[in-house]
Design an enzyme around this catalytic site. Structure first.
Site, short mmCIF file in Angstrom:
data_model
loop_
_atom_site.label_atom_id
_atom_site.label_comp_id
_atom_site.label_asym_id
_atom_site.label_seq_id
_atom_site.Cartn_x
_atom_site.Cartn_y
_atom_site.Cartn_z
N GLY A 1 0.85 -1.19 0.00
CA GLY A 1 0.00 0.00 0.00
C GLY A 1 0.88 1.23 0.00
N ALA A 2 1.93 1.19 0.81
CA ALA A 2 2.89 2.29 0.88
C ALA A 2 4.13 1.80 1.61
CB ALA A 2 2.29 3.48 1.61
N MET A 3 5.19 2.60 1.58
CA MET A 3 6.43 2.21 2.26
C MET A 3 7.04 3.45 2.89
SD MET A 3 8.53 -0.45 2.77
CE MET A 3 10.13 -0.43 3.59
N GLU A 4 7.57 3.23 4.10
CA GLU A 4 7.93 4.33 4.99
C GLU A 4 9.33 4.88 4.79
OE1 GLU A 4 7.38 1.11 5.78
OE2 GLU A 4 8.76 0.38 7.29
N HIS B 1 -0.07 5.85 9.18
CA HIS B 1 0.72 4.63 9.41
C HIS B 1 2.18 4.86 9.00
CE1 HIS B 1 1.23 0.07 9.06
NE2 HIS B 1 2.26 0.52 8.38
N GLU B 2 2.36 5.35 7.78
CA GLU B 2 3.75 5.55 7.31
C GLU B 2 4.46 6.60 8.16
OE1 GLU B 2 4.63 3.27 5.37
OE2 GLU B 2 2.59 2.63 4.90
N HIS C 1 5.94 5.23 11.24
CA HIS C 1 7.21 4.54 10.99
C HIS C 1 8.42 5.46 11.06
CE1 HIS C 1 6.14 0.47 9.99
NE2 HIS C 1 5.36 0.79 8.98
N GLU D 1 5.61 -2.97 12.32
CA GLU D 1 4.28 -2.97 11.71
C GLU D 1 3.13 -2.90 12.72
OE1 GLU D 1 4.03 -2.03 8.96
OE2 GLU D 1 5.98 -2.49 8.12
ZN LIG Z 1 4.07 -0.36 7.83
#
Ligand SMILES: [Zn+2]
Length: 827
Positions: free
Chosen positions: A258-261, A292-293, A296, A315
């Site tokens: 979905g996405a990456m931090e 969420h990201e 992180h 996570e």
């Molecule tokens: Zn994550």
């Protein structure tokens, strides 16, 4: 594809004991068209003098390679590793090489936009793909500063973790980063569109493919508002300010997650820049991902797990904090309802599979196993467990412990023991017993309420007999004279780690019309109501005003059907009465999705059409009462389109006839309608080609691939199958869309030959595709609708092979376990 050995935990530990990485100075040359790019890396690192080590490295051609000025023989590179011997105390490795672009979302992914021919690149090194871009020590506890420069076509833009120092004539230079792990090094490049802003001294930016520019422009304000609200909330909660300078958010094509931090440059899948109408729950989900990201940046990026066995530290915390902060800081106040309804179901499913594992496993053997642990347990169960931890120690102590943890390990690495130490100190409680049963033991408890006398009965699966303490609420609901339902009281209850916990406070209350166990959704468990409440759900549930309580009831109801305790027909009846009055969009969407899936797998070929017709009727009733142009209307329309057999009506919608007031038949809804028509054999290849000519976008290409796989003819299925198992020119996303469009309950006779072919041909597919893409493809292509003993026999036969790829083993094992439940519930 090169066969690369996964990195084992013991190799990583040994390497960290002798190596200390200072910096990567990397120059990428992406000017040439074609399948490769240039990579020049200078790696500076300390070592135990005289020792040997290796770096991850997967070049096509090495042009030069020196260590401390002396040439390194080319034979030192093999199997994805560069071996170095006789190291000095301080070392400088300089390597110039030609590397290969990827199309599976890992390494340096290259994408050509069908809308305008523009090319875009993004870098995704996670989990062990660093060597596909440069030689590096690819493990999370060898952090280093990254200094990146890029030669790119003159009309491109480039963004990385580091701040831009200069750009002219296609040469881009970026400032050195703070120390970060290799898997967090990021890059996004191409003729992308940018929108900028700033907040509280932090420069903000949003990037997207040029083809989506107008949509980003329209959505930038919402995205920036959410970003700013979340930044402010994290700054209230955490003592250390956002530590990575600028906060850029790029929306990239064909992104696996979905996405990456990535610190300073978060990358999302660009489906999150909407080009058609979406529901508010989709917008909420996007806000949740943003939060969420951002979590992180502290949990994962500033303080990083030492090895992947503490993946949950990343996570679970990001999932918990993201849900919490999105709910507290943005307009989406119902995030815990979504969590109860959607995310926890994901965690529960994963936790009951044969592949279950503890939230915090004692040891993750290698990167391959680590990748498999990116599941509902590490995210959703972990977050639910943290919610329970907050109920256990109190919020103040929880946040104090986190802050202590960040301060102690900033720019470094930490373990579960470090975090528990900080939380124990802040709360003044010994958390070792709690952590043992909640974090170190797999599987889930069932909590069942029984009355007279009131008690909570707790059970555990035979193979995982752990009982746990649960801090929960029990809600008592009464039907009023005016037809409304009110919650009379919410009793706080501490369920002991025992088979039976008495609840005298409930006995002291007059009888209620409905008693909701785990009201407020504080704990993670399978929930079963007392018999009277179960019988009352169908009439009382629709009248409860608290959406979280409704979500708890829906989740428990769906779970009982999954377990075969209640028939799917009963669920369908409940959906028909309760769904048309449901006001929470996420509940509407999730109930329709879950019911549809259960109808497809749990009803027999004889009962399925009637059950599906009732699901379509429920969606149709909801559609009739939904406000025009609202989210509920869109959710209802999508549910109806997916379930109905009325192809004439759907065709009418495509032609603008009989369309409900306020419903926009836009690009994505047109595709959804066409997809259903194709499944029903009411449209075919000509219509798909026509629609793609009308919508020659990235999303159009994906929908076209999905629709083509759905065409119910032997030729179309043969072509789609060939693409799934062996066409390596297809990108990760296109193969996933093809696989997801392949199986339909309406086409099981036609698809019968592909049941044995799945088990015969998937091992070869696993050898030609990248890790995450292969896992997804194997999952989508699984014949889960061919429910029966023969499919299970074929699965068992494949699982008995000792040379089976571990990723495929896990996919098949878990899918077969789902089928076991369906078979048992069905016959
Ligand atoms: Zn994550």
């Amino acid at each position: 594809m090169m066969v690369v050995m996964p990195l084992t935990r013991s190799e990583a530990t040994a390497r960290a004991a002798i190596i200390d990485v200072h910096s990567y100075e990397v120059h990428l040359d992406v000017t040439a068209a074609g399948e490769t790019f240039g990579s020049r890396a200078v790696v500076r690192f300390g070592a135990r003098p005289g020792s040997s080590t290796f770096l991850e490295f997967e070049p096509v051609v090495v042009s030069s390679m020196t260590l401390n000025g002396s040439p390194v023989p080319s034979l030192s590179v093999s199997g994805g590793r560069l071996t170095l011997a006789d190291l000095a105390e301080e070392n400088e490795l300089v390597v110039e090489a030609t590397m290969r672009y990827s199309n599976d979302g890992e390494g340096l992914h290259r994408y050509t936009d069908p809308a305008d021919g523009n090319v875009y690149l993004y870098q995704h090194l996670f989990i062990n793909n660093g060597g596909r871009v440069l030689p590096c020590f690819d493990q999370p506890d060898l952090k280093a500063s990254w200094q990146v420069s890029v030669s790119a076509p003159a009309d491109w833009k480039v963004a990385t973790n580091g701040e831009l120092v200069s750009s002219s004539a296609g040469e881009w230079r970026f400032a050195a980063t703070k120390p970060i792990s290799t898997y967090l090094a990021s890059l996004f490049a191409g003729p992308f569109h940018a929108v900028t802003d700033s907040h509280d001294g932090i420069p903000l930016a949003l990037y997207v493919r040029a083809a989506l520019a107008e949509h980003l422009d329209r959505q930038a304000e919402e995205l920036f508002t959410i970003t700013k609200q979340c930044l402010d909330r994290y700054h209230e909660m955490f003592e250390i300010r956002y530590p990575f300078g600028h906060y850029q958010q790029a929306f990239a094509p064909e992104f696996n997650f979905g996405a990456m931090e990535y610190p300073g440059l978060v990358v999302f899948r660009d489906e999150m820049i909407y080009r058609s109408a979406v529901t508010d729950s989709q917008r909420e989900s996007r806000a949740n991902v943003i939060a969420h990201e951002m979590a992180h940046m502290w949990f994962g990026d500033l303080v990083t797990m030492a090895w992947w066995d503490d993946l949950w530290l990343n996570e679970s915390f990001a999932e918990y904090l993201g849900t919490r902060v999105a709910g507290e800081a943005t307009r989406f106040t119902g995030t815990w309802t979504t969590f109860a309804m959607q995310r926890k179901a994901w965690g529960l499913r994963a936790d009951q599979h044969p592949s279950t594992h503890p939230v915090a496993p004692v040891e993750v053997r290698d990167t391959e196993q680590a990748l498999l642990n990116f599941d509902g347990i590490s995210y959703a169960k972990g977050a639910a467990t943290l919610k329970q931890l907050v109920a256990f120690v109190g919020d103040e102590a929880f946040l104090a412990g986190l802050n202590e943890h960040f301060t102690a390990h900033a720019y470094g690495n930490a373990t579960l023991a470090d975090l528990l130490g900080a939380l124990a100190k802040a709360s003044g409680r010994d958390l070792s017993g709690w952590a043992e049963v909640w974090l170190r033991r797999a599987q889930v408890n069932t909590l069942r309420l029984e009355l007279s006398p009131a008690r909570v009965e707790q059970t555990a699966p035979a193979d995982y007999p752990t009982l746990r303490p649960h801090k929960i609420g029990i809600g008592l609901y009464d039907r009023g004279a005016d037809g409304t339902v009110v919650r009379r009281s919410l009793l706080p209850v501490e369920v002991e780690a025992a088979a039976v916990t008495a609840v005298p406070a409930l006995d002291a209350e007059p009888a209620a019309d409905l008693v909701v166990l785990n009201d407020g959704d504080l704990t993670y468990a399978k929930i079963r109501l007392d018999d009277a409440s179960t019988a009352a759900v169908s009439t009382v549930l629709p009248l409860i005003s608290d959406s979280l309580a409704r979500a708890v009831l829906w989740a428990a109801t769906l779970d009982a059907v999954v377990d075969g305790e209640r028939p799917v027909a009963e669920l369908v009846t409940l959906v028909l009465t309760a769904l048309p009055v449901e006001s929470e969009v996420v509940i509407v969407e999730d109930v329709l999705r879950a019911t549809r899936s259960l109808v497809d797998r749990y009803s027999t070929p004889e009962t399925r059409p009637a059950a599906l017709e009732l699901v379509a009727q429920a969606a149709d009733r909801l559609l009739a009462v939904s406000e025009p142009g609202g989210s509920r209307q869109l959710a209802a329309a999508r549910g109806l389109i997916g379930a109905t057999n009325q192809s004439g009506r759907l065709r009418g919608w495509l032609d603008g006839e009989g369309v409900p007031d306020g419903l926009a038949i836009d690009a994505d809804l047109r595709w959804l309608i066409l997809y259903r028509l194709v499944v029903l054999d009411a449209a075919g290849t000509a219509e798909i080609d026509e629609e793609f000519a009308r919508d020659r976008s990235a999303t159009g290409a994906q929908w076209a691939a999905r629709c083509r796989a759905a065409v119910p003819t032997p030729d179309a299925k043969a072509a789609a199958w060939q693409a799934i198992v062996s066409d390596v020119s297809l990108s990760n996303r296109l193969v996933e869309m093809t696989a997801s469009g392949f199986w339909h309950p309406e086409q099981l006779d036609l698809l019968a030959p592909y049941v044995p072919r799945y088990f015969a041909e998937m091992p070869a597919m696993m050898r030609v595709r990248g890790g995450m893409s292969a896992e997804r493809t194997a999952g989508y292509a699984y014949p889960e609708l061919a429910v029966g003993a023969e499919t299970r026999r074929l699965a068992a036969e494949l699982l008995s092979r000792e040379d089976l790829d571990p990723i495929l083993r896990r996919v098949v094992q878990d899918a077969d376990d789902d089928m076991r439940r369906a078979v048992e519930a069905r016959f």
